[in-house]
Design a protein around this motif. Structure first.
Motif, PDB file in Angstrom:
ATOM      1  N   SER A  29       0.519  -0.902   0.305  1.00  0.00           N
ATOM      2  CA  SER A  29      -0.053   0.547  -0.271  1.00  0.00           C
ATOM      3  C   SER A  29       1.352   1.054  -0.037  1.00  0.00           C
ATOM      4  CB  SER A  29      -0.861  -0.158   1.059  1.00  0.00           C
ATOM      5  OG  SER A  29      -1.615   1.377   0.897  1.00  0.00           O
ATOM      6  N   ASP A  30      -0.012   2.259  -0.466  1.00  0.00           N
ATOM      7  CA  ASP A  30       0.807   3.935  -0.588  1.00  0.00           C
ATOM      8  C   ASP A  30       0.852   4.466   0.483  1.00  0.00           C
ATOM      9  OD1 ASP A  30      -1.331   4.167  -1.228  1.00  0.00           O
ATOM     10  OD2 ASP A  30      -1.227   5.443  -2.883  1.00  0.00           O
ATOM     11  N   LEU A  31      -0.020   3.866   1.970  1.00  0.00           N
ATOM     12  CA  LEU A  31      -0.586   4.815   2.269  1.00  0.00           C
ATOM     13  C   LEU A  31       0.097   4.037   4.064  1.00  0.00           C
ATOM     14  CD1 LEU A  31      -2.771   6.820   3.609  1.00  0.00           C
ATOM     15  CD2 LEU A  31      -4.222   5.111   3.776  1.00  0.00           C
ATOM     16  N   GLU A  32       0.717   4.923   5.023  1.00  0.00           N
ATOM     17  CA  GLU A  32       1.448   3.959   6.236  1.00  0.00           C
ATOM     18  C   GLU A  32       0.427   3.481   6.776  1.00  0.00           C
ATOM     19  OE1 GLU A  32       1.333   7.645   4.811  1.00  0.00           O
ATOM     20  OE2 GLU A  32       3.662   8.085   4.429  1.00  0.00           O
ATOM     21  N   GLY A 112      15.116 -14.262  19.501  1.00  0.00           N
ATOM     22  CA  GLY A 112      15.838 -14.940  18.626  1.00  0.00           C
ATOM     23  C   GLY A 112      14.689 -15.299  17.065  1.00  0.00           C
ATOM     24  N   LYS A 113      13.674 -14.590  17.116  1.00  0.00           N
ATOM     25  CA  LYS A 113      13.046 -14.693  15.839  1.00  0.00           C
ATOM     26  C   LYS A 113      13.237 -13.395  15.525  1.00  0.00           C
ATOM     27  CE  LYS A 113       9.041 -17.573  18.016  1.00  0.00           C
ATOM     28  NZ  LYS A 113       8.667 -18.109  16.819  1.00  0.00           N
ATOM     29  N   SER A 114      13.011 -12.949  13.931  1.00  0.00           N
ATOM     30  CA  SER A 114      13.454 -12.412  13.034  1.00  0.00           C
ATOM     31  C   SER A 114      13.260 -12.405  11.974  1.00  0.00           C
ATOM     32  CB  SER A 114      15.049 -11.909  13.224  1.00  0.00           C
ATOM     33  OG  SER A 114      15.166 -10.458  12.498  1.00  0.00           O
ATOM     34  N   ILE A 115      12.494 -11.347  11.270  1.00  0.00           N
ATOM     35  CA  ILE A 115      12.778 -10.965   9.724  1.00  0.00           C
ATOM     36  C   ILE A 115      13.171  -9.796   9.290  1.00  0.00           C
ATOM     37  CG2 ILE A 115       9.975 -11.937  10.119  1.00  0.00           C
ATOM     38  CD1 ILE A 115       9.062  -9.147   9.460  1.00  0.00           C
ATOM     39  N   PRO A 116      14.088  -9.763   8.303  1.00  0.00           N
ATOM     40  CA  PRO A 116      14.701  -8.590   6.778  1.00  0.00           C
ATOM     41  C   PRO A 116      13.744  -7.801   7.433  1.00  0.00           C
ATOM     42  CG  PRO A 116      14.319 -10.992   6.101  1.00  0.00           C
ATOM     43  CD  PRO A 116      12.838 -11.031   6.993  1.00  0.00           C
ATOM     44  N   VAL A 117      14.351  -6.493   7.632  1.00  0.00           N
ATOM     45  CA  VAL A 117      13.557  -5.123   7.036  1.00  0.00           C
ATOM     46  C   VAL A 117      14.052  -4.232   6.483  1.00  0.00           C
ATOM     47  CG1 VAL A 117      12.819  -2.619   8.658  1.00  0.00           C
ATOM     48  CG2 VAL A 117      13.011  -4.861  10.124  1.00  0.00           C
ATOM     49  N   VAL A 118      13.402  -3.716   5.324  1.00  0.00           N
ATOM     50  CA  VAL A 118      14.653  -3.597   4.235  1.00  0.00           C
ATOM     51  C   VAL A 118      13.967  -1.968   3.944  1.00  0.00           C
ATOM     52  CG1 VAL A 118      15.573  -3.636   1.875  1.00  0.00           C
ATOM     53  CG2 VAL A 118      14.663  -5.571   3.240  1.00  0.00           C
ATOM     54  N   VAL A 119      15.043  -1.476   3.465  1.00  0.00           N
ATOM     55  CA  VAL A 119      14.601  -0.053   3.106  1.00  0.00           C
ATOM     56  C   VAL A 119      14.555   0.626   1.692  1.00  0.00           C
ATOM     57  CG1 VAL A 119      14.276   2.913   3.450  1.00  0.00           C
ATOM     58  CG2 VAL A 119      13.826   1.491   5.627  1.00  0.00           C
ATOM     59  N   LEU A 120      13.695   0.699   0.894  1.00  0.00           N
ATOM     60  CA  LEU A 120      14.095   1.217  -0.971  1.00  0.00           C
ATOM     61  C   LEU A 120      14.059   2.178  -1.122  1.00  0.00           C
ATOM     62  CD1 LEU A 120      11.336  -1.226  -2.054  1.00  0.00           C
ATOM     63  CD2 LEU A 120      14.117  -2.313  -1.952  1.00  0.00           C
ATOM     64  N   GLN A 121      15.263   3.237  -2.292  1.00  0.00           N
ATOM     65  CA  GLN A 121      14.942   4.441  -2.818  1.00  0.00           C
ATOM     66  C   GLN A 121      13.227   4.150  -3.232  1.00  0.00           C
ATOM     67  OE1 GLN A 121      17.150   6.373  -3.031  1.00  0.00           O
ATOM     68  NE2 GLN A 121      18.488   5.228  -1.535  1.00  0.00           N
ATOM     69  N   LYS A 122      12.661   5.861  -3.731  1.00  0.00           N
ATOM     70  CA  LYS A 122      11.781   5.614  -3.412  1.00  0.00           C
ATOM     71  C   LYS A 122      10.915   5.382  -4.913  1.00  0.00           C
ATOM     72  CE  LYS A 122       8.688   9.901  -3.812  1.00  0.00           C
ATOM     73  NZ  LYS A 122       8.300  11.822  -3.562  1.00  0.00           N
ATOM     74  N   GLU A 123      12.048   5.010  -5.595  1.00  0.00           N
ATOM     75  CA  GLU A 123      11.247   5.199  -6.832  1.00  0.00           C
ATOM     76  C   GLU A 123      11.206   3.512  -6.743  1.00  0.00           C
ATOM     77  OE1 GLU A 123      15.503   6.174  -7.588  1.00  0.00           O
ATOM     78  OE2 GLU A 123      14.153   6.902  -6.279  1.00  0.00           O
ATOM     79  N   ASP A 124      12.398   2.845  -6.420  1.00  0.00           N
ATOM     80  CA  ASP A 124      11.884   1.680  -6.222  1.00  0.00           C
ATOM     81  C   ASP A 124      10.914   0.619  -5.412  1.00  0.00           C
ATOM     82  OD1 ASP A 124      14.129   0.849  -7.552  1.00  0.00           O
ATOM     83  OD2 ASP A 124      15.535   0.593  -6.376  1.00  0.00           O
ATOM     84  N   PHE A 125      10.314   2.207  -4.860  1.00  0.00           N
ATOM     85  CA  PHE A 125       9.613   1.197  -3.838  1.00  0.00           C
ATOM     86  C   PHE A 125       7.780   1.474  -4.886  1.00  0.00           C
ATOM     87  CE2 PHE A 125       5.692   2.094  -0.918  1.00  0.00           C
ATOM     88  CZ  PHE A 125       5.646   1.515   0.141  1.00  0.00           C
ATOM     89  N   ARG A 126       8.056   2.322  -5.329  1.00  0.00           N
ATOM     90  CA  ARG A 126       7.292   2.542  -5.938  1.00  0.00           C
ATOM     91  C   ARG A 126       6.945   1.600  -7.105  1.00  0.00           C
ATOM     92  NH1 ARG A 126       3.147   5.944  -3.530  1.00  0.00           N
ATOM     93  NH2 ARG A 126       4.877   6.351  -2.098  1.00  0.00           N
ATOM     94  N   LYS A 127       7.504   0.813  -7.546  1.00  0.00           N
ATOM     95  CA  LYS A 127       7.845  -0.305  -8.478  1.00  0.00           C
ATOM     96  C   LYS A 127       7.545  -1.358  -7.647  1.00  0.00           C
ATOM     97  CE  LYS A 127      11.377   1.521 -11.435  1.00  0.00           C
ATOM     98  NZ  LYS A 127      13.115   1.650 -11.992  1.00  0.00           N
TER      99      LYS A 127
END
Length: 597
Positions: A29-32, A112-127
């Motif tokens: 979603s594009d909404l927080e 000991g539990k985890s998931i990936p958290v990744v921040v993308l560039q704005k243009e990549d997030f839109r894609k």
């Protein structure tokens, strides 16, 4: 013509604040989204009824949103989701995000539990948004719509180099920081310092700083994980290093049994509160710590959690705090140290959005509902920017008006503060809080623009009767209790409508001394201390088809998802009127009607 398609095999390179591998169906979603009040921690369902993803479930998905927003307790919800395996397999952001990321870091560090958290560039997030519903693959900082080759990076985030402990990103550590990290001050302080340094890395902070006081929001019971976390820190010998207050807890600590609260919740919530008290925190139990005698002064460096309190402290008091996630708050309390970043620094307190409120002098009979409506609207315009509001200084808003504005603002914006020219302390004039350059935006609005906010917060139908009037989100101040008494004086409440006020122990004590509590109890008002509406359930909230009435923009927003009931929103005077009329609604405020604009 621009080609909006994503190629069949595209790899996006982001920044991984928590590394790992994952794959799954993308929900995007594009909404927080605020996880507290927006996601059920027991089921993983998105329960924010105003969000376009409402009703979807996060379990086993890759979840992509621009950022979190709203409550600092989102980190607690994220922790519970990961511990009960109802959460996403990875989360992708467009912007650096502290609250939800911290919840993942706590799950990794403590459980000991985890998931990936990744921040993308704005243009990549839109894609990425255009891949909604497809399978997405993640290996550390790489995200793709096709399977990735490679092993995750297993290097620990912090290394011991030459006998001196330093963070991998080069944060400068003092002798006391190194002592904490080396375990000299105990295991609770050591783990706390690791958590603080991981957040410093996320924020890009180069050093830590001393903090004079902390307000802990993590004392809210979000599930077994929140209790396990606090008890583990306590059992490791954790003791606060600076004065520490506690937010509202999930029950009225002294009276929950008499109120008919489910013992499973009451006992767990009481144990959680006790764990923080055992570590030296004060049992203030209020979501409005700015009402306490030791409220911070202008320029004071503090570490507060609870979204409305953070916004109020920065904006109205001029103190300095980040919007600290749950669990990071107690980590800072146990060390007295915090990342030197965010609103602690002058450069991060400037506004980049100017909101001009027009035609204020021409509008008659503006009431107290104006402020939460305006705060809600401004938050939607400034989803992550610090705004400065121009034009409402003739109204001379009170501290309680600013509280209502800030609480509603914090539900729709992730920004840690706002400015109002001629009202808030850092904005005597516009030029004092804005920088220079083309990045400054300006938006003009008039009071009529708030009609859509009124419609959004009034989720109940016009003819839907009320059986509960809820007041005190955030906690009622002594001044608000006195104002309520003035509206109720000489009137009678109908038996079919309950009126309940939540407030802190301090405000309640002052109201008792002034005789206001007995006066309001004769009218039919019930008082609840220690907890707040975002945590209250049955039997205080009746199981019925009737609606809830509130003057809180924050509760009108979160309430439908939290309670399953529809809401009416209006002024304090209209709330009293509804109670006296037996649950029958009045009309929209006159200043919102066309003929008055």
């Amino acid at each position: 013509m621009m080609d909006n398609r994503v190629s069949s095999a595209t790899v996006f390179q982001g920044e991984a604040f928590v590394k790992g591998t994952a794959s799954g169906k993308l929900i995007a979603s594009d909404l927080e989204l605020s996880f507290w009040g927006g996601v059920n921690p027991d089921t993983g369902e998105i329960i924010d009824r105003h969000h376009k993803l409402s009703g979807q479930r996060l379990q086993n998905t890759i979840f992509a949103i621009p950022s979190g927003r709203g409550s600092c307790s989102g980190s607690g919800v994220m922790l519970e989701l990961l511990l009960n395996e109802k959460g996403p397999k990875a989360i992708l952001f467009e912007r650096r995000e502290e609250i939800l990321t911290l919840g993942v870091m706590i799950a990794e560090e403590i459980f000991g539990k985890s998931i990936p958290v990744v921040v993308l560039q704005k243009e990549d997030f839109r894609k990425i948004l255009r891949l909604d519903g497809q399978c997405v693959y993640i290996v550390d900082e790489r995200v793709s719509n096709s399977e990735l080759i490679g092993q995750p990076d297993t290097k620990p985030p912090y290394l011991s180099v030459g006998g001196l402990t330093s963070s991998a990103n080069g944060v400068q550590l003092s002798q006391s920081d190194r002592a904490f990290l080396d375990g000299v001050c105990g295991e609770a302080a050591r783990v706390s310092m690791r958590i603080i340094l991981r957040m410093a890395e996320l924020l890009g902070a180069q050093e830590l700083m001393d903090i004079s006081q902390v307000h802990v929001d993590g004392c809210v019971y979000t599930g077994p994980g929140s209790l396990l976390f606090a008890e583990r820190l306590r059992d490791w010998g954790g003791k606060v290093h600076v004065p520490t207050s506690l937010n509202s807890i999930s029950v009225d600590q002294k009276r929950w049994r008499a109120q008919g609260i489910d013992p499973a919740l009451g006992e767990a919530a009481a144990k959680l509160a006790d764990a923080y008290i055992d570590m030296g925190a004060q049992p203030t139990f209020t979501c409005a710590p700015y009402q306490l005698a030791n409220a911070p002064k202008f320029g004071q460096q503090i570490a507060w959690a609870e979204s409305n309190a953070v916004v109020y402290a920065n904006s109205v008091l001029g103190a300095r705090t980040m919007k600290y996630p749950d669990f990071l708050d107690i980590s800072i309390a146990l060390t007295g140290r915090a990342p030197k970043a965010g609103p602690h620094l002058d450069v991060n307190r400037q506004a980049s959005l100017v909101i001009n409120v027009c035609a204020i002098r021409e509008i008659k009979d503006i009431d107290d509902v104006f402020y939460p409506l305006l705060g809600y609207h401004v938050g939607t315009l400034a989803s992550s920017e610090i705004p400065v509001i121009v034009g409402i200084e003739p109204l001379r808003p009170s501290r309680d008006d600013l509280k209502a504005f800030g609480a509603a603002f914090a539900t729709t914006s992730s920004a840690p503060m706002f400015h109002i020219t001629g009202v808030t302390p850092e904005a005597p004039v516009l030029d004092a809080v804005i920088g220079s350059g083309p990045h400054i935006r300006s938006v003009d609005i008039d009071p009529q623009a708030l009609n859509w906010c009124w419609d959004k917060l009034n989720s109940a139908s016009k003819h839907h009767p009320v059986d509960l009037v809820s007041l005190g989100n955030p906690h009622f101040s002594f001044a608000e209790i006195r104002k309520l008494a003035e509206f109720c004086r000489g009137r009678c409440k109908k038996d079919n409508v309950s009126v309940v006020v939540t407030c802190g122990r301090t405000s309640y004590g002052l109201a008792c001394q002034a005789g206001l509590v007995k006066e309001l109890e004769r009218f039919g008002v019930d008082f609840i201390t220690d907890t707040c509406w975002c945590m209250i359930t049955k039997p205080t909230i009746p199981l019925s088809q009737s609606a809830i009435m509130t003057n809180s923009g924050k509760y009108a927003y979160y309430g439908p998802g939290l309670t399953g009931k529809s809401f009416h929103f209006g002024s304090l005077a209209s709330c009293v009127e509804v109670a006296c009329q037996g649950g029958l609604l009045g009309s929209r405020p006159v200043w919102l009607l066309d003929e008055f604009v």
